[in-house]
Design an enzyme around this catalytic site. Structure first.
Site, PDB file in Angstrom:
ATOM      1  N   ARG A  59     -60.588 -84.846 -26.426  1.00 41.08           N
ATOM      2  CA  ARG A  59     -61.413 -84.149 -27.269  1.00 41.08           C
ATOM      3  C   ARG A  59     -60.991 -83.774 -28.448  1.00 41.08           C
ATOM      4  O   ARG A  59     -61.844 -83.766 -29.463  1.00 41.08           O
ATOM      5  CB  ARG A  59     -61.567 -82.961 -26.302  1.00 41.08           C
ATOM      6  N   HIS A  63     -63.440 -84.345 -31.890  1.00 39.61           N
ATOM      7  CA  HIS A  63     -63.564 -83.455 -32.764  1.00 39.61           C
ATOM      8  C   HIS A  63     -63.121 -83.938 -34.070  1.00 39.61           C
ATOM      9  O   HIS A  63     -63.756 -83.735 -35.118  1.00 39.61           O
ATOM     10  CB  HIS A  63     -62.948 -82.023 -32.349  1.00 39.61           C
ATOM     11  N   ASN A  91     -64.460 -74.097 -30.814  1.00 41.03           N
ATOM     12  CA  ASN A  91     -62.866 -74.588 -30.761  1.00 41.03           C
ATOM     13  C   ASN A  91     -62.447 -74.197 -29.153  1.00 41.03           C
ATOM     14  O   ASN A  91     -61.355 -74.402 -29.062  1.00 41.03           O
ATOM     15  CB  ASN A  91     -62.057 -73.793 -31.612  1.00 41.03           C
ATOM     16  N   HIS A 188     -66.484 -87.049 -20.742  1.00 42.02           N
ATOM     17  CA  HIS A 188     -66.669 -85.797 -19.793  1.00 42.02           C
ATOM     18  C   HIS A 188     -66.193 -86.261 -18.371  1.00 42.02           C
ATOM     19  O   HIS A 188     -66.606 -85.296 -17.462  1.00 42.02           O
ATOM     20  CB  HIS A 188     -68.171 -85.471 -20.046  1.00 42.02           C
TER      21      HIS A 188
HETATM   22  C1  HEM Z   1     -72.138 -86.133 -26.876  1.00 37.84           C
HETATM   23  C2  HEM Z   1     -71.766 -84.948 -27.519  1.00 37.84           C
HETATM   24  C3  HEM Z   1     -70.819 -83.964 -26.802  1.00 37.84           C
HETATM   25  C4  HEM Z   1     -70.956 -82.624 -26.482  1.00 37.84           C
HETATM   26  C5  HEM Z   1     -72.350 -82.087 -26.905  1.00 37.84           C
HETATM   27  C6  HEM Z   1     -69.955 -82.147 -26.074  1.00 37.84           C
HETATM   28  C7  HEM Z   1     -69.736 -80.829 -25.579  1.00 37.84           C
HETATM   29  C8  HEM Z   1     -68.448 -80.435 -24.950  1.00 37.84           C
HETATM   30  C9  HEM Z   1     -68.332 -79.327 -24.644  1.00 37.84           C
HETATM   31  C10 HEM Z   1     -69.259 -77.880 -24.728  1.00 37.84           C
HETATM   32  C11 HEM Z   1     -67.199 -79.059 -23.789  1.00 37.84           C
HETATM   33  C12 HEM Z   1     -66.514 -77.875 -23.087  1.00 37.84           C
HETATM   34  C13 HEM Z   1     -65.893 -77.011 -23.878  1.00 37.84           C
HETATM   35  C14 HEM Z   1     -65.455 -75.607 -23.231  1.00 37.84           C
HETATM   36  O1  HEM Z   1     -66.544 -74.999 -22.684  1.00 37.84           O
HETATM   37  O2  HEM Z   1     -64.228 -75.546 -22.975  1.00 37.84           O
HETATM   38  C15 HEM Z   1     -66.735 -80.428 -24.078  1.00 37.84           C
HETATM   39  C16 HEM Z   1     -65.370 -80.839 -23.400  1.00 37.84           C
HETATM   40  C17 HEM Z   1     -64.791 -82.082 -23.245  1.00 37.84           C
HETATM   41  N1  HEM Z   1     -65.475 -82.974 -24.262  1.00 37.84           N
HETATM   42 FE1  HEM Z   1     -67.098 -83.142 -24.993  1.00 37.84          FE
HETATM   43  N2  HEM Z   1     -68.930 -83.263 -26.084  1.00 37.84           N
HETATM   44  C18 HEM Z   1     -69.401 -84.566 -26.431  1.00 37.84           C
HETATM   45  C19 HEM Z   1     -68.700 -85.764 -26.808  1.00 37.84           C
HETATM   46  C20 HEM Z   1     -67.696 -85.868 -26.179  1.00 37.84           C
HETATM   47  C21 HEM Z   1     -66.851 -87.146 -26.720  1.00 37.84           C
HETATM   48  C22 HEM Z   1     -67.422 -88.150 -27.528  1.00 37.84           C
HETATM   49  C23 HEM Z   1     -65.582 -87.062 -26.161  1.00 37.84           C
HETATM   50  C24 HEM Z   1     -64.342 -88.053 -26.244  1.00 37.84           C
HETATM   51  C25 HEM Z   1     -64.636 -89.384 -26.037  1.00 37.84           C
HETATM   52  C26 HEM Z   1     -65.564 -85.882 -25.424  1.00 37.84           C
HETATM   53  C27 HEM Z   1     -64.507 -85.337 -24.576  1.00 37.84           C
HETATM   54  C28 HEM Z   1     -64.491 -84.014 -24.006  1.00 37.84           C
HETATM   55  C29 HEM Z   1     -63.343 -83.864 -23.136  1.00 37.84           C
HETATM   56  C30 HEM Z   1     -62.087 -84.517 -22.746  1.00 37.84           C
HETATM   57  C31 HEM Z   1     -63.460 -82.426 -22.633  1.00 37.84           C
HETATM   58  C32 HEM Z   1     -62.658 -81.591 -21.858  1.00 37.84           C
HETATM   59  C33 HEM Z   1     -61.632 -80.901 -22.759  1.00 37.84           C
HETATM   60  C34 HEM Z   1     -60.668 -79.984 -21.949  1.00 37.84           C
HETATM   61  O3  HEM Z   1     -60.608 -79.997 -20.732  1.00 37.84           O
HETATM   62  O4  HEM Z   1     -59.796 -79.475 -22.509  1.00 37.84           O
HETATM   63  N3  HEM Z   1     -67.017 -85.056 -25.415  1.00 37.84           N
HETATM   64  N4  HEM Z   1     -67.372 -81.000 -24.478  1.00 37.84           N
HETATM   65  C1  LIG Z   2     -60.767 -69.979 -31.843  1.00 41.21           C
HETATM   66  O1  LIG Z   2     -61.352 -69.337 -32.828  1.00 41.21           O
HETATM   67  C2  LIG Z   2     -60.869 -67.851 -32.892  1.00 41.21           C
HETATM   68  C3  LIG Z   2     -61.826 -67.341 -34.060  1.00 41.21           C
HETATM   69  O2  LIG Z   2     -63.314 -67.884 -34.177  1.00 41.21           O
HETATM   70  C4  LIG Z   2     -59.539 -67.616 -33.005  1.00 41.21           C
HETATM   71  O3  LIG Z   2     -59.381 -66.365 -32.621  1.00 41.21           O
HETATM   72  C5  LIG Z   2     -58.835 -68.370 -31.716  1.00 41.21           C
HETATM   73  O4  LIG Z   2     -57.602 -68.316 -31.752  1.00 41.21           O
HETATM   74  C6  LIG Z   2     -59.183 -70.212 -31.756  1.00 41.21           C
HETATM   75  N1  LIG Z   2     -58.612 -70.751 -30.628  1.00 41.21           N
HETATM   76  C7  LIG Z   2     -57.985 -71.731 -30.798  1.00 41.21           C
HETATM   77  C8  LIG Z   2     -57.222 -72.509 -29.371  1.00 41.21           C
HETATM   78  O5  LIG Z   2     -57.611 -72.097 -31.914  1.00 41.21           O
END
Ligand code: HEM
Ligand SMILES: *[C@@H]1O[C@H](CO)[C@@H](O)[C@H](O)[C@H]1NC(C)=O
Ligand SMILES: *[C@@H]1O[C@H](CO)[C@@H](O)[C@H](O)[C@H]1NC(C)=O
Length: 316
Positions: A59, A63, A91, A188
């Site tokens: 991720r 980003h 973040n 995902h």
């Molecule tokens: C298509 C648009 C995308 C959207 C809208 C999106 C959105 C998100 C969101 C909202 C989360 C969860 C964050 C949370 O609530 O903790 C997430 C997690 C994640 N995303 Fe995406 N994402 C997108 C594309 C991608 C792409 C292109 C990749 C990598 C190739 C990716 C890899 C991941 C991974 C691995 C996680 C899990 C992170 C973790 O467990 O630490 N995402 N994404």
């Molecule tokens: C995410 O952003 C908030 C402020 O917007 C900050 O307080 C927090 O430490 C940040 N988290 C990480 C994992 O960097």
């Protein structure tokens, strides 16, 4: 896609790529031949202590590449009154920064000042996919690190509430196609999501539905119990898929069953081209892997930096 649109997106890809530098497979062959194996070892060691590391690294690379190109801007710390990307609103759940720090330290010990943080992050994302059972590939190298990171620019990331036209726009602005969108969304298959990322689908969805009608009803009920309207536990959420530690094509099967977490995942069914790719990847792991690798290389080739940072958290 019309010829004109195709032409415009090619032009855009060209202009984005030309801001940065051209990449090559043998970039560190003479200057730091062990860079990739050093990073791979660091990622592997971190993974053996913490199974959430691969999802985090994948991720982070995504980003990074979506804001200012893959220039490690996501790794910079906030400084003075400049709030960096990592402190911006999307973040939540960005973590495992320490793995990149460790990898950078180990690489610097062997060849100081040579390997960019952006390349280290690209290697680490590739290693993360492989360690969880996914494909591997040769990463083109030679990215440079940027000197700017702004929390306000995280607004440029696609949101989990995005519909298909918003997703299409977000990807095409970066020279990425609808096929790249479907393949990369397969990321995902790994990791965890907090309730905040899919809550809108569960409560007061729209004027006629409390719950998003595209959600499988029993799955929606389960999510509601994890993310209740009131008194939701802090940090509540759920894994992306039941096999969230394994890089596989379950993600696409879940979309078809109405069991994907985000509207942006479900949206892949709302366009004939992306829908047919979802079905293809759900049934053919090979097709998914092949497309994923191709799209990761493409996403990873959006460059934008200028220097090789000494410390991934601060500009030189
Ligand atoms: C298509 C648009 C995308 C959207 C809208 C999106 C959105 C998100 C969101 C909202 C989360 C969860 C964050 C949370 O609530 O903790 C997430 C997690 C994640 N995303 Fe995406 N994402 C997108 C594309 C991608 C792409 C292109 C990749 C990598 C190739 C990716 C890899 C991941 C991974 C691995 C996680 C899990 C992170 C973790 O467990 O630490 N995402 N994404
Ligand atoms: C995410 O952003 C908030 C402020 O917007 C900050 O307080 C927090 O430490 C940040 N988290 C990480 C994992 O960097
Ligand atoms: C997607 O959302 C945007 C912004 O809310 C809206 O203008 C557009 O009509 C929507 N497109 C589709 C296909 O639903």
């Amino acid at each position: 896609m019309s010829i004109m649109a195709e032409f415009l997106s090619l032009m855009l890809m060209f202009s984005v790529a030309s801001i940065g530098n051209s990449l090559s497979l043998n970039y560190y062959e003479k200057t730091c031949p062990d860079a990739e194996s050093i990073v791979a070892k660091t990622v592997k060691d971190a993974f053996s202590n913490d199974k959430t590391v691969p999802a985090a690294l994948l991720r982070l690379h995504f980003h990074d590449c979506f804001i200012r190109g893959c220039d490690a801007s996501v790794l910079l710390n906030s400084r003075g009154n400049n709030k960096a990307e990592k402190d911006g609103p999307p973040n939540v759940s960005l973590h495992a920064f320490y793995v990149i720090d460790d990898a950078k330290k180990a690489v610097e010990a062997s060849c100081p000042g040579v390997v960019s943080c952006a390349d280290i992050l690209a290697f680490a994302a590739r290693d993360a996919v492989y360690l969880t059972g996914g494909p591997t590939w040769d990463v083109p190298k030679g990215r440079k690190d940027g000197r700017t990171s702004k929390a306000s620019e995280t607004i440029q990331l696609p949101a989990p509430t995005f519909n298909i036209s918003q997703l299409k726009q977000s990807f095409s602005q970066r020279g990425l196609s609808m096929k790249d969108l479907v393949a990369l969304s397969g990321g995902h298959t790994l990791g965890f999501s907090h309730c905040s990322s899919f809550r809108k689908r569960l409560h007061n969805f729209d004027s006629t539905h409390d719950v998003d009608p595209t959600l499988n009803p029993s799955f929606a009920a389960k999510l509601k119990s994890i993310c209740p309207l009131k008194n939701q536990p802090k940090n509540a959420g759920t894994t992306m898929d039941p096999s969230a530690a394994t890089f596989d094509s379950t993600y696409y099967k879940l979309i078809i069953q109405g069991k994907s977490l985000f509207s942006s995942d479900q949206a892949l069914l709302s366009n004939p081209q992306t829908k047919s790719l979802v079905y293809e990847f759900a049934t053919s792991r090979e097709a998914f892997y092949k497309a994923f690798v191709k799209s990761m290389i493409k996403m990873g080739s959006i460059t934008g930096g200028q220097e090789v940072r000494k410390d991934c958290r601060v500009v030189n």
